[in-house]
Structures are given as structure tokens and as C-alpha cells.
Design a protein around this motif. Structure first.
Motif, PDB file in Angstrom:
ATOM      1  N   HIS A  18       0.803  -1.228   0.000  1.00 29.82           N
ATOM      2  CA  HIS A  18       0.000   0.000   0.000  1.00 29.82           C
ATOM      3  C   HIS A  18       0.836   1.278   0.000  1.00 29.82           C
ATOM      4  O   HIS A  18       0.281   2.374   0.011  1.00 29.82           O
ATOM      5  CB  HIS A  18      -0.946   0.019   1.206  1.00 29.82           C
ATOM      6  CG  HIS A  18      -1.997  -1.030   1.140  1.00 29.82           C
ATOM      7  ND1 HIS A  18      -3.162  -0.891   0.419  1.00 29.82           N
ATOM      8  CD2 HIS A  18      -2.040  -2.267   1.688  1.00 29.82           C
ATOM      9  CE1 HIS A  18      -3.881  -1.987   0.524  1.00 29.82           C
ATOM     10  NE2 HIS A  18      -3.230  -2.842   1.297  1.00 29.82           N
ATOM     11  N   GLU A  20       2.719   2.844  -2.262  1.00 30.69           N
ATOM     12  CA  GLU A  20       2.565   3.766  -3.408  1.00 30.69           C
ATOM     13  C   GLU A  20       1.280   4.569  -3.306  1.00 30.69           C
ATOM     14  O   GLU A  20       1.265   5.775  -3.590  1.00 30.69           O
ATOM     15  CB  GLU A  20       2.635   3.006  -4.729  1.00 30.69           C
ATOM     16  CG  GLU A  20       4.027   2.507  -5.062  1.00 30.69           C
ATOM     17  CD  GLU A  20       5.099   3.590  -5.035  1.00 30.69           C
ATOM     18  OE1 GLU A  20       4.873   4.689  -5.598  1.00 30.69           O
ATOM     19  OE2 GLU A  20       6.166   3.355  -4.428  1.00 30.69           O
ATOM     20  N   SER A  21       0.195   3.932  -2.893  1.00 25.05           N
ATOM     21  CA  SER A  21      -1.071   4.667  -2.778  1.00 25.05           C
ATOM     22  C   SER A  21      -0.992   5.724  -1.678  1.00 25.05           C
ATOM     23  O   SER A  21      -1.510   6.827  -1.835  1.00 25.05           O
ATOM     24  CB  SER A  21      -2.246   3.718  -2.546  1.00 25.05           C
ATOM     25  OG  SER A  21      -2.097   3.011  -1.334  1.00 25.05           O
ATOM     26  N   VAL A  22      -0.319   5.410  -0.573  1.00 23.98           N
ATOM     27  CA  VAL A  22      -0.148   6.390   0.506  1.00 23.98           C
ATOM     28  C   VAL A  22       0.713   7.546   0.021  1.00 23.98           C
ATOM     29  O   VAL A  22       0.373   8.718   0.231  1.00 23.98           O
ATOM     30  CB  VAL A  22       0.460   5.740   1.774  1.00 23.98           C
ATOM     31  CG1 VAL A  22       0.889   6.794   2.786  1.00 23.98           C
ATOM     32  CG2 VAL A  22      -0.532   4.769   2.405  1.00 23.98           C
ATOM     33  N   LYS A  24       1.064   8.733  -2.891  1.00 19.39           N
ATOM     34  CA  LYS A  24       0.314   9.569  -3.835  1.00 19.39           C
ATOM     35  C   LYS A  24      -0.671  10.501  -3.121  1.00 19.39           C
ATOM     36  O   LYS A  24      -1.010  11.564  -3.653  1.00 19.39           O
ATOM     37  CB  LYS A  24      -0.427   8.699  -4.842  1.00 19.39           C
ATOM     38  CG  LYS A  24       0.496   8.059  -5.858  1.00 19.39           C
ATOM     39  CD  LYS A  24      -0.264   7.178  -6.816  1.00 19.39           C
ATOM     40  CE  LYS A  24       0.704   6.495  -7.779  1.00 19.39           C
ATOM     41  NZ  LYS A  24       0.035   5.549  -8.672  1.00 19.39           N
ATOM     42  N   LEU A  25      -1.121  10.122  -1.943  1.00 18.09           N
ATOM     43  CA  LEU A  25      -2.080  10.937  -1.187  1.00 18.09           C
ATOM     44  C   LEU A  25      -1.410  12.052  -0.377  1.00 18.09           C
ATOM     45  O   LEU A  25      -2.043  13.061  -0.060  1.00 18.09           O
ATOM     46  CB  LEU A  25      -2.876  10.041  -0.224  1.00 18.09           C
ATOM     47  CG  LEU A  25      -3.813   9.044  -0.872  1.00 18.09           C
ATOM     48  CD1 LEU A  25      -4.285   8.014   0.162  1.00 18.09           C
ATOM     49  CD2 LEU A  25      -5.006   9.758  -1.495  1.00 18.09           C
ATOM     50  N   GLN A  82      -8.530   7.446   3.941  1.00 15.46           N
ATOM     51  CA  GLN A  82      -7.807   6.666   2.945  1.00 15.46           C
ATOM     52  C   GLN A  82      -6.474   6.096   3.429  1.00 15.46           C
ATOM     53  O   GLN A  82      -6.070   5.027   2.983  1.00 15.46           O
ATOM     54  CB  GLN A  82      -7.544   7.534   1.708  1.00 15.46           C
ATOM     55  CG  GLN A  82      -8.830   7.985   1.022  1.00 15.46           C
ATOM     56  CD  GLN A  82      -8.546   8.888  -0.148  1.00 15.46           C
ATOM     57  OE1 GLN A  82      -8.057   8.417  -1.179  1.00 15.46           O
ATOM     58  NE2 GLN A  82      -8.823  10.173  -0.004  1.00 15.46           N
ATOM     59  N   ILE A  83      -5.791   6.813   4.314  1.00 13.80           N
ATOM     60  CA  ILE A  83      -4.473   6.335   4.745  1.00 13.80           C
ATOM     61  C   ILE A  83      -4.566   5.403   5.953  1.00 13.80           C
ATOM     62  O   ILE A  83      -4.001   4.301   5.930  1.00 13.80           O
ATOM     63  CB  ILE A  83      -3.518   7.521   5.029  1.00 13.80           C
ATOM     64  CG1 ILE A  83      -3.253   8.294   3.731  1.00 13.80           C
ATOM     65  CG2 ILE A  83      -2.211   7.019   5.648  1.00 13.80           C
ATOM     66  CD1 ILE A  83      -2.428   9.558   3.899  1.00 13.80           C
TER      67      ILE A  83
END
Length: 99
Positions: A18, A20-22, A24-25, A82-83
């Protein structure tokens, strides 16, 4: 509540898969937080030895400013919404500077 500046030290342990998604946020969270009236600074760091460890160093005018940050829409939507769901662990320490 005290009117002294308050620093927040936080450590996030991102679940495997996870990161990369964090990452990006984070730019939007940083941008919006730095616009808050009570924010003095907001920096995010990544561990050299464990990239899934994210460290936050935040400064606020006082405890009321911390409360306002935690009540903000961007904190609720990005950090909490989200995080936090993709973290294995989350620690935070509020502190005032001694020296």
C-alpha cells in the motif's frame, strides 16, 4: 488548553503493498494542512531502512489548532478515510518544546 505552540510527532507503519497509494495521497494532505491558519509547519519523512515507515513532524500554534486540524475535511477524507485503513500501526505524540 494552553496557548503554547504544540508539536506532533507521528509514526505510520504502512501495510505491505500500500506504500505507493499512501505516497500519492501525501502531497494533497501536506498542501491543505499547510494552509491551515494554526499550522506552523508540516513535514513528512520516510525511513531509510524501512520505506513503509512514514514519520510526520507537525507544528501548530496551540492545542486548539491541533483540534482544528483533526476536524478538517482534508484530514478526515485523506488521513482518516484513505491512509489509516492501510496502516498496520499508527502512533502520535503531542509535545511542547522545553529548550
Amino acid at each position: 488548553m494552553s496557548d503554547k505552540p504544540v508539536n506532533l510527532f507521528a509514526k505510520w507503519q504502512v501495510k505491505d503493498g500500500h506504500l505507493e497509494s499512501v505516497l500519492k495521497l501525501l502531497p494533497e494532505l501536506v498542501e491543505q494542512t499547510r494552509k491551515e491558519e494554526g499550522n506552523l509547519f508540516y513535514t513528512i519523512h520516510q525511513s531509510i531502512t524501512d520505506p513503509n515507515t512514514i514519520m510526520l513532524y507537525e507544528g501548530y500554534k496551540n492545542e486548539d489548532a491541533v483540534a482544528a486540524h483533526r476536524a478538517s475535511e482534508h484530514f478526515k477524507a485523506i488521513a482518516l478515510g484513505q491512509i489509516v485503513p492501510v496502516l498496520d500501526n499508527r502512533e502520535a505524540v503531542l509535545a511542547t518544546q522545553l529548550y
